[in-house]
Design an enzyme around this catalytic site. Structure first.
Site, PDB file in Angstrom:
ATOM      1  N   ASN A  11     -18.265  66.819 125.336  1.00 23.97           N
ATOM      2  CA  ASN A  11     -18.967  65.721 124.671  1.00 23.97           C
ATOM      3  C   ASN A  11     -20.054  66.339 123.799  1.00 23.97           C
ATOM      4  OD1 ASN A  11     -20.396  63.470 123.916  1.00 23.97           O
ATOM      5  ND2 ASN A  11     -21.140  62.973 125.975  1.00 23.97           N
ATOM      6  N   TRP A  12     -19.794  66.373 122.498  1.00 19.32           N
ATOM      7  CA  TRP A  12     -20.747  67.044 121.591  1.00 19.32           C
ATOM      8  C   TRP A  12     -21.974  66.199 121.307  1.00 19.32           C
ATOM      9  CZ3 TRP A  12     -17.272  69.501 117.139  1.00 19.32           C
ATOM     10  CH2 TRP A  12     -16.373  70.414 117.724  1.00 19.32           C
ATOM     11  N   LYS A  13     -21.930  64.941 121.705  1.00 21.25           N
ATOM     12  CA  LYS A  13     -23.051  64.010 121.483  1.00 21.25           C
ATOM     13  C   LYS A  13     -23.473  64.001 120.008  1.00 21.25           C
ATOM     14  CE  LYS A  13     -24.432  64.837 126.214  1.00 21.25           C
ATOM     15  NZ  LYS A  13     -25.417  64.640 127.235  1.00 21.25           N
ATOM     16  N   HIS A  97     -20.759  55.935 128.738  1.00 25.03           N
ATOM     17  CA  HIS A  97     -21.589  57.114 129.030  1.00 25.03           C
ATOM     18  C   HIS A  97     -22.989  56.646 129.422  1.00 25.03           C
ATOM     19  CE1 HIS A  97     -23.873  60.788 128.522  1.00 25.03           C
ATOM     20  NE2 HIS A  97     -22.729  61.433 128.667  1.00 25.03           N
ATOM     21  N   GLU A  99     -25.802  57.621 128.644  1.00 26.13           N
ATOM     22  CA  GLU A  99     -26.763  57.523 127.539  1.00 26.13           C
ATOM     23  C   GLU A  99     -26.596  56.207 126.791  1.00 26.13           C
ATOM     24  OE1 GLU A  99     -25.953  61.390 125.872  1.00 26.13           O
ATOM     25  OE2 GLU A  99     -26.904  62.291 127.620  1.00 26.13           O
ATOM     26  N   GLU A 167     -20.466  60.905 136.616  1.00 29.01           N
ATOM     27  CA  GLU A 167     -21.590  61.666 136.062  1.00 29.01           C
ATOM     28  C   GLU A 167     -22.900  61.114 136.611  1.00 29.01           C
ATOM     29  OE1 GLU A 167     -20.573  63.609 132.099  1.00 29.01           O
ATOM     30  OE2 GLU A 167     -21.006  61.533 131.625  1.00 29.01           O
ATOM     31  N   GLY A 173     -27.727  66.951 131.653  1.00 28.02           N
ATOM     32  CA  GLY A 173     -28.667  67.667 130.787  1.00 28.02           C
ATOM     33  C   GLY A 173     -29.897  68.194 131.505  1.00 28.02           C
ATOM     34  N   SER A 205     -24.346  68.840 133.948  1.00 31.10           N
ATOM     35  CA  SER A 205     -24.798  70.239 134.027  1.00 31.10           C
ATOM     36  C   SER A 205     -23.719  71.213 134.483  1.00 31.10           C
ATOM     37  CB  SER A 205     -26.042  70.341 134.917  1.00 31.10           C
ATOM     38  OG  SER A 205     -27.116  69.625 134.331  1.00 31.10           O
ATOM     39  N   GLY A 226     -21.328  68.438 128.549  1.00 35.57           N
ATOM     40  CA  GLY A 226     -22.184  68.152 127.405  1.00 35.57           C
ATOM     41  C   GLY A 226     -22.676  69.438 126.755  1.00 35.57           C
ATOM     42  N   GLY A 227     -23.872  69.860 127.146  1.00 36.70           N
ATOM     43  CA  GLY A 227     -24.528  71.005 126.500  1.00 36.70           C
ATOM     44  C   GLY A 227     -23.650  72.239 126.365  1.00 36.70           C
TER      45      GLY A 227
END
Ligand code: PEP
Length: 243
Positions: A11-13, A97, A99, A167, A173, A205, A226-227
């Site tokens: 997930n590049w966000k 998600h 977010e 998640e 994150g 994470s 993610g990251g």
């Protein structure tokens, strides 16, 4: 027998200009030419989907969107429909998600509609669920996640059109992760609510250091990353941890 080949999804966000997205996609396409034991997916921001899909054409990496609107077209400024995702080269759409659930106030009902929209467009819906820290502290993680599954996953789900991502919000994150026992407990609690063979990913994470032990759990069918998905080497190292 259902195919529960592990899936590693990035997930590049809201990250990346065209040059960054292209470089990352090309680096991943080159790596994916090597032997690997999992399915691979990247979910770039909307502006990069077509570019990335073109760069990944012929590779074994699929492309997904990070969200979709429930309706196919209309006066919805700033939104993207599932049909538009499909047209740009997507085969998957993340919905719900954290977010968006917690950052933008999306409800289980909204996510239910978005999952239906993804199916209408022929996309696989990746429905995200997860408790906040206070809910875990209060011993409510299992019931919260079960409630999100019941409220968000529409009738008509089967292993070919649905993936669930567990998640925990407090792990996204932050560098924090639940214990392996806690991950296994939640995945085990979700499973009976889902059609046979549905893949349940863990997200929060995941990195090259912890991937092998998390992906080594029988209950875990892959990871939503993610990251660490923004670095080709890290994403590939996580994919390599699938055995
Ligand atoms: C995510 O946003 O879905 C996620 C899992 O992020 P991170 O890997 O950075 O925790």
């Amino acid at each position: 027998m259902a195919d529960r080949t592990k899936l590693i999804a990035g997930n590049w966000k809201m990250n990346g200009q065209r040059a960054d997205g292209l470089a990352l996609a090309r680096a991943l396409a080159e790596k994916a030419g090597q032997q690997h034991a999992c399915d691979l997916l990247v979910c770039p921001p909307f502006t990069l989907i077509a570019t990335v899909a073109e760069a990944l054409a012929g590779s074994r990496i699929e492309v997904g969107g990070q969200d979709c609107h429930p309706l196919p077209t209309g006066a919805h400024t700033g939104s993207i429909s599932a049909e538009m995702l499909r047209d740009a080269g997507c085969r998957y759409a993340i919905v719900g998600h954290s977010e968006r659930r917690h950052g933008l106030g999306e409800t289980d009902g909204d996510i239910h509609e978005k999952a239906l929209a993804a199916w209408r467009a022929g996309l696989v819906a990746i429905v995200c669920v997860g408790e906040i820290h206070a809910e875990r502290e209060a011993g409510r993680a299992v019931s919260v996640v079960e409630g999100q599954i019941i409220g968000s996953v529409p009738h008509g789900a089967f292993a070919g059109n649905l993936i669930v991502a567990y998640e925990p919000v407090w792990a996204i994150g932050t560098g924090l992760t639940p214990t392996l026992e806690d991950i296994a407990e939640i995945h085990g609690a979700i499973r009976p609510h889902l059609p046979a063979g549905t893949r349940i990913l863990y997200g929060g994470s995941v990195n090259p250091k912890n991937a092998a032990e998390i992906l080594g759990l029988d209950e875990v069918d892959g990871a939503l990353v993610g990251g660490a998905s923004l670095k080709a080497d890290d994403f590939w190292a996580i994919a390599q941890a699938c055995r």
